[in-house]
Write an enzyme that holds these catalytic residues in place. Sequence first.
Site, PDB file in Angstrom:
ATOM      1  N   LYS A   1       0.831  -1.206   0.000  1.00  0.00           N
ATOM      2  CA  LYS A   1       0.000   0.000   0.000  1.00  0.00           C
ATOM      3  C   LYS A   1       0.869   1.261   0.000  1.00  0.00           C
ATOM      4  CE  LYS A   1      -3.899  -2.277   2.351  1.00  0.00           C
ATOM      5  NZ  LYS A   1      -4.799  -2.180   3.529  1.00  0.00           N
TER       6      LYS A   1
ATOM      7  N   TYR B   1     -12.141  -2.425  -3.594  1.00  0.00           N
ATOM      8  CA  TYR B   1     -12.726  -2.432  -2.246  1.00  0.00           C
ATOM      9  C   TYR B   1     -14.249  -2.440  -2.271  1.00  0.00           C
ATOM     10  CZ  TYR B   1      -8.167  -1.786   0.001  1.00  0.00           C
ATOM     11  OH  TYR B   1      -6.889  -1.965   0.474  1.00  0.00           O
TER      12      TYR B   1
ATOM     13  N   PHE C   1     -15.823   3.649   6.656  1.00  0.00           N
ATOM     14  CA  PHE C   1     -14.467   4.045   6.288  1.00  0.00           C
ATOM     15  C   PHE C   1     -14.185   3.930   4.787  1.00  0.00           C
ATOM     16  CE2 PHE C   1     -14.180  -0.451   7.716  1.00  0.00           C
ATOM     17  CZ  PHE C   1     -13.601  -1.049   6.600  1.00  0.00           C
TER      18      PHE C   1
ATOM     19  N   ARG D   1      -1.736 -14.261   4.669  1.00  0.00           N
ATOM     20  CA  ARG D   1      -2.548 -13.611   5.715  1.00  0.00           C
ATOM     21  C   ARG D   1      -1.847 -13.719   7.073  1.00  0.00           C
ATOM     22  NH1 ARG D   1      -6.712 -10.188   4.305  1.00  0.00           N
ATOM     23  NH2 ARG D   1      -7.625 -10.646   6.336  1.00  0.00           N
TER      24      ARG D   1
ATOM     25  N   THR E   1      -5.581  -6.997  10.919  1.00  0.00           N
ATOM     26  CA  THR E   1      -5.839  -5.750  10.197  1.00  0.00           C
ATOM     27  C   THR E   1      -5.283  -4.536  10.943  1.00  0.00           C
ATOM     28  OG1 THR E   1      -7.864  -6.733   9.304  1.00  0.00           O
ATOM     29  CG2 THR E   1      -7.666  -4.327   9.178  1.00  0.00           C
TER      30      THR E   1
ATOM     31  N   ARG F   1       2.497  -6.358   9.736  1.00  0.00           N
ATOM     32  CA  ARG F   1       1.751  -5.258  10.375  1.00  0.00           C
ATOM     33  C   ARG F   1       2.162  -5.110  11.843  1.00  0.00           C
ATOM     34  NH1 ARG F   1      -4.092  -6.952   7.746  1.00  0.00           N
ATOM     35  NH2 ARG F   1      -3.989  -5.663   5.855  1.00  0.00           N
TER      36      ARG F   1
ATOM     37  N   ASN G   1      -1.926   0.094   7.112  1.00  0.00           N
ATOM     38  CA  ASN G   1      -1.385  -1.183   7.592  1.00  0.00           C
ATOM     39  C   ASN G   1      -0.548  -1.893   6.540  1.00  0.00           C
ATOM     40  OD1 ASN G   1      -3.421  -1.917   5.909  1.00  0.00           O
ATOM     41  ND2 ASN G   1      -4.707  -2.873   7.463  1.00  0.00           N
TER      42      ASN G   1
ATOM     43  N   HIS H   1      -1.913  -5.484   1.562  1.00  0.00           N
ATOM     44  CA  HIS H   1      -3.175  -6.185   1.298  1.00  0.00           C
ATOM     45  C   HIS H   1      -2.844  -7.577   0.780  1.00  0.00           C
ATOM     46  CE1 HIS H   1      -7.247  -6.944  -0.342  1.00  0.00           C
ATOM     47  NE2 HIS H   1      -6.586  -7.569  -1.302  1.00  0.00           N
TER      48      HIS H   1
ATOM     49  N   GLU I   1     -10.303  -9.622  -7.248  1.00  0.00           N
ATOM     50  CA  GLU I   1      -9.343  -8.520  -7.116  1.00  0.00           C
ATOM     51  C   GLU I   1      -8.261  -8.521  -8.196  1.00  0.00           C
ATOM     52  OE1 GLU I   1      -9.579  -8.775  -2.209  1.00  0.00           O
ATOM     53  OE2 GLU I   1      -7.760  -9.390  -3.243  1.00  0.00           O
TER      54      GLU I   1
HETATM   55  P1  IDP Z   1      -7.693  -6.765   5.761  1.00  0.00           P
HETATM   56  O1  IDP Z   1      -6.859  -5.823   4.926  1.00  0.00           O
HETATM   57  O2  IDP Z   1      -6.936  -7.257   6.965  1.00  0.00           O
HETATM   58  O3  IDP Z   1      -8.308  -7.866   4.949  1.00  0.00           O
HETATM   59  P2  IDP Z   1     -10.380  -5.556   5.844  1.00  0.00           P
HETATM   60  O4  IDP Z   1     -11.303  -5.675   6.997  1.00  0.00           O
HETATM   61  O5  IDP Z   1     -10.694  -6.337   4.604  1.00  0.00           O
HETATM   62  O6  IDP Z   1      -8.903  -5.902   6.377  1.00  0.00           O
HETATM   63  O7  IDP Z   1     -10.289  -4.006   5.480  1.00  0.00           O
HETATM   64  C1  IDP Z   1      -9.661  -3.568   4.285  1.00  0.00           C
HETATM   65  C2  IDP Z   1      -8.780  -2.387   4.605  1.00  0.00           C
HETATM   66  O8  IDP Z   1      -9.612  -1.275   5.040  1.00  0.00           O
HETATM   67  C3  IDP Z   1      -7.810  -2.588   5.773  1.00  0.00           C
HETATM   68  O9  IDP Z   1      -6.629  -3.249   5.383  1.00  0.00           O
HETATM   69  C4  IDP Z   1      -7.553  -1.172   6.225  1.00  0.00           C
HETATM   70  O10 IDP Z   1      -6.607  -0.506   5.384  1.00  0.00           O
HETATM   71  C5  IDP Z   1      -8.930  -0.530   6.039  1.00  0.00           C
HETATM   72  N1  IDP Z   1      -9.751  -0.564   7.270  1.00  0.00           N
HETATM   73  C6  IDP Z   1     -10.317  -1.657   7.845  1.00  0.00           C
HETATM   74  N2  IDP Z   1     -11.026  -1.329   8.934  1.00  0.00           N
HETATM   75  C7  IDP Z   1     -10.914   0.019   9.067  1.00  0.00           C
HETATM   76  C8  IDP Z   1     -11.440   0.967  10.000  1.00  0.00           C
HETATM   77  O11 IDP Z   1     -12.161   0.631  10.948  1.00  0.00           O
HETATM   78  N3  IDP Z   1     -11.089   2.279   9.801  1.00  0.00           N
HETATM   79  C9  IDP Z   1     -10.304   2.675   8.756  1.00  0.00           C
HETATM   80  N4  IDP Z   1      -9.803   1.817   7.846  1.00  0.00           N
HETATM   81  C10 IDP Z   1     -10.092   0.503   7.997  1.00  0.00           C
HETATM   82 MG    MG Z   2      -9.791  -7.845   3.465  1.00  0.00          MG
END
Ligand code: IDP
Ligand code: MG
Length: 151
Positions: free
Chosen positions: A12, A52, A60, A88, A94, A105, A115, A118, A129
């Site tokens: 990212k 996304y 968000f 993962r 996350t 992370r 973070n 992805h 994706e």
């Molecule tokens: P992941 O990347 O661990 O699969 P997801 O829940 O799929 O997590 O969320 C996608 C991305 O959205 C996260 O990697 C992060 O960058 C962002 N994100 C997730 N939850 C939040 C939040 O509560 N606030 C702001 N950004 C978030």
């Molecule tokens: Mg995800």
Amino acid sequence: MQMTGKTLIILKPDAIQRSLAGEIISRLEKKGLKIVAMKMVLLSREKAEKLYDIHRDKKFFNDLVNYITSGPVIAMIVEGNDVINVVRKLMGKTNGAEAEPGTIRGDYSTSIEKNLIHGSDSEESFKREMPVFFSESEFINYQKIDESWIK
Ligand code: IDP
Ligand code: MG
């Protein structure tokens, strides 16, 4: 020998801005994963929204699209045994503040948004994706000298 599969990894914009791309790629290589496609991309809003799409209804979503389009990303297709789960696990939770030390992370992020990385969370997500970044004709079929030692 286990089932070899593919996943999509995105370094990212924060990974690029913080000069952590090499460190993260190095971890993937050392784990024994094989990069079969890689490119640097500045995502359009349209492509970011497609990537996304499953988060479209989250509060968000708009911030997430702003973040992922804020600078270049490096997209990779990576191959290996049970690769979706393996990546993962390497990524960690996350929220960087909660992710275990030893994970990407957990070692380099304290943010729930910024973070660093992805990774597709399922075969279905990968199939959805992947076309945002690649066509299958861009996957490079090649042999590495040590593959028999890691499969
Ligand atoms: P992941 O990347 O661990 O699969 P997801 O829940 O799929 O997590 O969320 C996608 C991305 O959205 C996260 O990697 C992060 O960058 C962002 N994100 C997730 N939850 C939040 C939040 O509560 N606030 C702001 N950004 C978030
Ligand atoms: Mg995800």
